[in-house]
Design a protein around this motif. Structure first.
Motif, PDB file in Angstrom:
ATOM      1  N   ASN A   1      -8.019   8.580   2.137  1.00  0.00           N
ATOM      2  CA  ASN A   1      -8.674   8.391   3.438  1.00  0.00           C
ATOM      3  C   ASN A   1      -8.741   9.706   4.197  1.00  0.00           C
ATOM      4  OD1 ASN A   1      -9.005   5.306   3.892  1.00  0.00           O
ATOM      5  ND2 ASN A   1      -6.969   5.562   3.000  1.00  0.00           N
TER       6      ASN A   1
ATOM      7  N   GLU B   1      -7.552 -11.842   0.189  1.00  0.00           N
ATOM      8  CA  GLU B   1      -6.251 -12.512   0.232  1.00  0.00           C
ATOM      9  C   GLU B   1      -6.231 -13.867  -0.438  1.00  0.00           C
ATOM     10  OE1 GLU B   1      -5.084 -12.629   4.355  1.00  0.00           O
ATOM     11  OE2 GLU B   1      -4.594 -10.475   4.393  1.00  0.00           O
TER      12      GLU B   1
ATOM     13  N   GLN C   1      -2.548   1.353  -3.543  1.00  0.00           N
ATOM     14  CA  GLN C   1      -2.945  -0.052  -3.711  1.00  0.00           C
ATOM     15  C   GLN C   1      -4.015  -0.167  -4.799  1.00  0.00           C
ATOM     16  OE1 GLN C   1      -4.896  -2.148  -0.416  1.00  0.00           O
ATOM     17  NE2 GLN C   1      -3.894  -4.040  -1.051  1.00  0.00           N
TER      18      GLN C   1
ATOM     19  N   PRO D   1       0.296   3.783   8.927  1.00  0.00           N
ATOM     20  CA  PRO D   1      -0.549   4.815   9.538  1.00  0.00           C
ATOM     21  C   PRO D   1      -0.980   4.507  10.972  1.00  0.00           C
ATOM     22  CG  PRO D   1      -1.630   3.803   7.638  1.00  0.00           C
ATOM     23  CD  PRO D   1      -0.234   3.308   7.650  1.00  0.00           C
TER      24      PRO D   1
ATOM     25  N   GLU E   1     -12.567  -5.251   0.661  1.00  0.00           N
ATOM     26  CA  GLU E   1     -11.190  -4.936   1.073  1.00  0.00           C
ATOM     27  C   GLU E   1     -10.525  -6.166   1.666  1.00  0.00           C
ATOM     28  OE1 GLU E   1     -10.353  -1.021   2.936  1.00  0.00           O
ATOM     29  OE2 GLU E   1     -12.088  -1.586   4.140  1.00  0.00           O
TER      30      GLU E   1
ATOM     31  N   GLN F   1     -10.244  15.613  10.483  1.00  0.00           N
ATOM     32  CA  GLN F   1      -9.987  16.298   9.212  1.00  0.00           C
ATOM     33  C   GLN F   1     -11.306  16.748   8.595  1.00  0.00           C
ATOM     34  OE1 GLN F   1      -7.589  13.062   7.385  1.00  0.00           O
ATOM     35  NE2 GLN F   1      -7.311  14.584   5.780  1.00  0.00           N
TER      36      GLN F   1
ATOM     37  N   GLN G   1     -12.518  -5.512   5.851  1.00  0.00           N
ATOM     38  CA  GLN G   1     -11.774  -6.751   5.649  1.00  0.00           C
ATOM     39  C   GLN G   1     -12.087  -7.831   6.676  1.00  0.00           C
ATOM     40  OE1 GLN G   1      -7.942  -4.741   5.144  1.00  0.00           O
ATOM     41  NE2 GLN G   1      -7.262  -5.684   7.043  1.00  0.00           N
TER      42      GLN G   1
ATOM     43  N   VAL H   1      -1.300  14.662   2.430  1.00  0.00           N
ATOM     44  CA  VAL H   1      -1.808  13.487   1.708  1.00  0.00           C
ATOM     45  C   VAL H   1      -2.614  13.914   0.477  1.00  0.00           C
ATOM     46  CG1 VAL H   1      -3.433  11.538   1.870  1.00  0.00           C
ATOM     47  CG2 VAL H   1      -1.788  11.953   3.716  1.00  0.00           C
TER      48      VAL H   1
ATOM     49  N   VAL I   1      -0.972   6.417   3.481  1.00  0.00           N
ATOM     50  CA  VAL I   1       0.193   7.183   3.908  1.00  0.00           C
ATOM     51  C   VAL I   1       1.223   6.298   4.626  1.00  0.00           C
ATOM     52  CG1 VAL I   1      -0.787   7.942   6.147  1.00  0.00           C
ATOM     53  CG2 VAL I   1       0.873   9.398   4.943  1.00  0.00           C
ATOM     54  N   ARG I   2       2.490   6.635   4.430  1.00  0.00           N
ATOM     55  CA  ARG I   2       3.615   5.946   5.061  1.00  0.00           C
ATOM     56  C   ARG I   2       4.579   6.991   5.585  1.00  0.00           C
ATOM     57  NH1 ARG I   2       0.387   2.593   4.585  1.00  0.00           N
ATOM     58  NH2 ARG I   2       0.451   0.614   3.466  1.00  0.00           N
TER      59      ARG I   2
ATOM     60  N   ASP J   1     -15.860   3.684   3.981  1.00  0.00           N
ATOM     61  CA  ASP J   1     -14.795   2.732   4.290  1.00  0.00           C
ATOM     62  C   ASP J   1     -15.206   1.836   5.456  1.00  0.00           C
ATOM     63  OD1 ASP J   1     -12.303   1.587   4.104  1.00  0.00           O
ATOM     64  OD2 ASP J   1     -11.189   3.381   4.706  1.00  0.00           O
ATOM     65  N   ASP J   2     -14.602   0.664   5.532  1.00  0.00           N
ATOM     66  CA  ASP J   2     -14.813  -0.258   6.664  1.00  0.00           C
ATOM     67  C   ASP J   2     -16.300  -0.494   6.913  1.00  0.00           C
ATOM     68  OD1 ASP J   2     -12.072   0.074   6.854  1.00  0.00           O
ATOM     69  OD2 ASP J   2     -12.173   1.422   8.567  1.00  0.00           O
TER      70      ASP J   2
ATOM     71  N   GLU K   1      -6.041   3.132  -4.027  1.00  0.00           N
ATOM     72  CA  GLU K   1      -6.210   3.775  -2.716  1.00  0.00           C
ATOM     73  C   GLU K   1      -4.865   4.304  -2.256  1.00  0.00           C
ATOM     74  OE1 GLU K   1      -7.868   1.464   0.528  1.00  0.00           O
ATOM     75  OE2 GLU K   1      -7.904   3.223   1.838  1.00  0.00           O
TER      76      GLU K   1
ATOM     77  N   GLY L   1      -6.824  -6.099  -2.387  1.00  0.00           N
ATOM     78  CA  GLY L   1      -6.194  -6.942  -1.369  1.00  0.00           C
ATOM     79  C   GLY L   1      -4.905  -7.563  -1.868  1.00  0.00           C
ATOM     80  N   TYR L   2      -4.219  -8.221  -0.941  1.00  0.00           N
ATOM     81  CA  TYR L   2      -2.908  -8.783  -1.248  1.00  0.00           C
ATOM     82  C   TYR L   2      -2.969  -9.820  -2.372  1.00  0.00           C
ATOM     83  CZ  TYR L   2      -1.500  -6.671   3.234  1.00  0.00           C
ATOM     84  OH  TYR L   2      -1.240  -5.808   4.267  1.00  0.00           O
TER      85      TYR L   2
ATOM     86  N   PRO M   1      -0.045  -2.434  -1.330  1.00  0.00           N
ATOM     87  CA  PRO M   1       0.202  -1.008  -1.561  1.00  0.00           C
ATOM     88  C   PRO M   1       1.651  -0.834  -2.023  1.00  0.00           C
ATOM     89  CG  PRO M   1      -0.836  -1.371   0.593  1.00  0.00           C
ATOM     90  CD  PRO M   1      -0.441  -2.714   0.069  1.00  0.00           C
TER      91      PRO M   1
HETATM   92  P1  C2E Z   1      -8.176   1.370   5.374  1.00  0.00           P
HETATM   93  O1  C2E Z   1      -8.504   2.651   4.715  1.00  0.00           O
HETATM   94  O2  C2E Z   1      -9.283   0.449   5.664  1.00  0.00           O
HETATM   95  O3  C2E Z   1      -7.066   0.730   4.442  1.00  0.00           O
HETATM   96  C1  C2E Z   1      -6.905  -0.619   4.189  1.00  0.00           C
HETATM   97  C2  C2E Z   1      -5.774  -1.211   4.984  1.00  0.00           C
HETATM   98  O4  C2E Z   1      -5.707  -2.604   4.726  1.00  0.00           O
HETATM   99  C3  C2E Z   1      -4.392  -0.676   4.581  1.00  0.00           C
HETATM  100  O5  C2E Z   1      -3.575  -0.686   5.751  1.00  0.00           O
HETATM  101  C4  C2E Z   1      -3.906  -1.731   3.589  1.00  0.00           C
HETATM  102  O6  C2E Z   1      -2.496  -1.777   3.479  1.00  0.00           O
HETATM  103  C5  C2E Z   1      -4.438  -2.970   4.252  1.00  0.00           C
HETATM  104  N1  C2E Z   1      -4.635  -4.078   3.305  1.00  0.00           N
HETATM  105  C6  C2E Z   1      -4.864  -4.025   1.984  1.00  0.00           C
HETATM  106  N2  C2E Z   1      -5.039  -5.258   1.456  1.00  0.00           N
HETATM  107  C7  C2E Z   1      -4.906  -6.123   2.486  1.00  0.00           C
HETATM  108  C8  C2E Z   1      -4.978  -7.554   2.580  1.00  0.00           C
HETATM  109  O7  C2E Z   1      -5.211  -8.276   1.613  1.00  0.00           O
HETATM  110  N3  C2E Z   1      -4.812  -8.080   3.825  1.00  0.00           N
HETATM  111  C9  C2E Z   1      -4.571  -7.318   4.933  1.00  0.00           C
HETATM  112  N4  C2E Z   1      -4.396  -7.936   6.100  1.00  0.00           N
HETATM  113  N5  C2E Z   1      -4.504  -5.972   4.874  1.00  0.00           N
HETATM  114  C10 C2E Z   1      -4.668  -5.377   3.668  1.00  0.00           C
HETATM  115  P2  C2E Z   1      -2.671   0.564   6.155  1.00  0.00           P
HETATM  116  O8  C2E Z   1      -2.012   1.145   4.947  1.00  0.00           O
HETATM  117  O9  C2E Z   1      -1.820   0.114   7.294  1.00  0.00           O
HETATM  118  O10 C2E Z   1      -3.730   1.619   6.666  1.00  0.00           O
HETATM  119  C11 C2E Z   1      -4.460   1.412   7.847  1.00  0.00           C
HETATM  120  C12 C2E Z   1      -5.520   2.463   8.030  1.00  0.00           C
HETATM  121  O11 C2E Z   1      -4.937   3.738   8.251  1.00  0.00           O
HETATM  122  C13 C2E Z   1      -6.416   2.654   6.810  1.00  0.00           C
HETATM  123  O12 C2E Z   1      -7.410   1.665   6.786  1.00  0.00           O
HETATM  124  C14 C2E Z   1      -6.954   4.042   7.049  1.00  0.00           C
HETATM  125  O13 C2E Z   1      -8.050   3.989   7.949  1.00  0.00           O
HETATM  126  C15 C2E Z   1      -5.791   4.727   7.725  1.00  0.00           C
HETATM  127  N6  C2E Z   1      -5.069   5.547   6.735  1.00  0.00           N
HETATM  128  C16 C2E Z   1      -4.212   5.152   5.766  1.00  0.00           C
HETATM  129  N7  C2E Z   1      -3.759   6.195   5.046  1.00  0.00           N
HETATM  130  C17 C2E Z   1      -4.345   7.299   5.569  1.00  0.00           C
HETATM  131  C18 C2E Z   1      -4.305   8.703   5.252  1.00  0.00           C
HETATM  132  O14 C2E Z   1      -3.638   9.142   4.314  1.00  0.00           O
HETATM  133  N8  C2E Z   1      -5.069   9.521   6.032  1.00  0.00           N
HETATM  134  C19 C2E Z   1      -5.847   9.063   7.055  1.00  0.00           C
HETATM  135  N9  C2E Z   1      -6.556   9.929   7.761  1.00  0.00           N
HETATM  136  N10 C2E Z   1      -5.924   7.752   7.371  1.00  0.00           N
HETATM  137  C20 C2E Z   1      -5.179   6.886   6.641  1.00  0.00           C
END
Ligand code: C2E
Ligand code: MG
Ligand code: MG
Ligand code: MG
Length: 284
Positions: free
Chosen positions: A117, A239, A44, A73, A236, A122, A203, A93, A61-62, A179-180, A58, A257-258, A263
């Motif tokens: 991430n 929208e 993304q 994730p 983050e 890990q 976010q 990853v 993972v999918r 993050d967050d 960023e 963001g969107y 992504p």
């Molecule tokens: P995160 O690191 O806080 O990632 C941001 C999440 O917000 C991502 O969801 C992304 O798709 C989503 N997002 C981005 N822009 C927007 C927006 O404008 N609106 C909304 N509603 N959402 C948005 P995703 O991809 O489902 O990932 C969720 C969480 O999973 C991530 O939060 C991260 O904590 C974890 N994650 C993702 N990839 C990995 C990875 O490779 N390894 C690990 N350990 N954790 C991961």
């Protein structure tokens, strides 16, 4: 009963025993999915608000699950963490992100840093720093192009250990983001001792910007805290144009963001990098 349990998974809350059974099945599927190459990364874009340019990516993972389609994730990371598979997944990853960076470099794509991430287990794994070092060496990337995203709660779990691990990786050239940010409970004095370069405003706070004045106040407070600590601040989950306008006015450095981009698969990134900044939505 097992079949019925799986099929009706969406419709009722399974009891603890059944949930454990489902998790075990899922864990087995994750394990075989890893060996069958079912996991992939989406990227993304992150936008520099002063220039409107894409300044980072960023990696998210999918899982291209053979029956259930593309899974996010949240549908497998917690189970992988609980079941001891997070190190294998995290290795995939990291390796994929480093190789992708190297491939873009080779193709002459103007590369921007990629953030990966990292989950708590890990980061706490004894083999973690070596894994990062090896992946950097094997791919031959510039380590400054790799950023690791950690959460406050991970860092607060064992502050001394976290600082030591971060310094070890920093020595290689790797950078860090929190993050967050705002959802944990890090004290300001502790925050100052972590060698991080960026704060990512969670976010939930970005959402609250257009909701109420306290939401706006919190976003402003995080931005000024970040700047006091000499960090770049990225929002983050941006929208809406209203959120963007507010963040820009509040001095936020970057956004993701969107509103800008979702992504996306790696092969769509070179096109994004080549785009005119005026089209990213950062300069409406
Ligand atoms: P995160 O690191 O806080 O990632 C941001 C999440 O917000 C991502 O969801 C992304 O798709 C989503 N997002 C981005 N822009 C927007 C927006 O404008 N609106 C909304 N509603 N959402 C948005 P995703 O991809 O489902 O990932 C969720 C969480 O999973 C991530 O939060 C991260 O904590 C974890 N994650 C993702 N990839 C990995 C990875 O490779 N390894 C690990 N350990 N954790 C991961
Ligand atoms: Mg993240
Ligand atoms: Mg986040
Ligand atoms: Mg998150």
């Amino acid at each position: 009963a097992k079949e019925a349990g799986r099929n009706t998974f969406e419709f009722y809350r399974p009891d603890a025993g059944e949930e454990a059974g489902n998790n075990l099945l899922l864990l087995e599927e994750i394990r075989s999915g890893l060996t069958r190459g079912e996991f992939l990364l989406h990227y993304q874009p992150q936008i520099d608000l002063a220039s409107g340019r894409l300044c980072g990516l960023e990696a998210l993972v999918r899982w291209a699950h053979p029956q259930r389609g593309l899974l996010g994730p949240d549908q497998f990371i917690p189970v992988a963490e609980e079941g001891g598979l997070i190190h294998a997944l995290g290795k995939f990853v990291l390796k994929t992100a480093c190789r992708q960076l190297q491939a873009w470099q080779r193709q002459g794509v103007p590369v921007v840093p990629v953030s990966v991430n990292v989950s708590a287990r890990q980061f706490a794994h004894p083999g973690w720093t070596d894994l990062v070092r090896v992946q950097i060496e094997r791919s031959g990337i510039d380590p400054h192009q790799l950023e690791l995203e950690l959460t406050e709660s991970m860092l607060m779990r064992n502050v001394e250990q976290a600082i030591a691990t971060m310094h070890e990786l920093r020595a290689l050239g790797v950078t860090f983001a929190i993050d967050d940010f705002g959802t944990g409970y890090s004290s300001l004095s502790v925050l100052r001792s972590f060698p991080v370069s960026r704060l990512k405003i969670d976010q939930a706070f970005v959402r609250d910007i257009t909701r109420d004045t306290s939401g706006r106040g919190i976003a402003e407070a995080i931005i000024s805290l970040g700047h006091t600590l000499k960090l770049r601040v990225i929002a983050e989950g941006v929208e809406t144009p209203e959120q963007l306008e507010f963040l820009k006015a509040a001095g936020c450095d970057e956004a993701q963001g969107y509103l800008f981009a979702r992504p996306m698969p790696a092969d769509e990134i070179p096109g994004q990098l080549a785009r005119d900044p005026g089209q990213t939505g950062a300069e409406p």
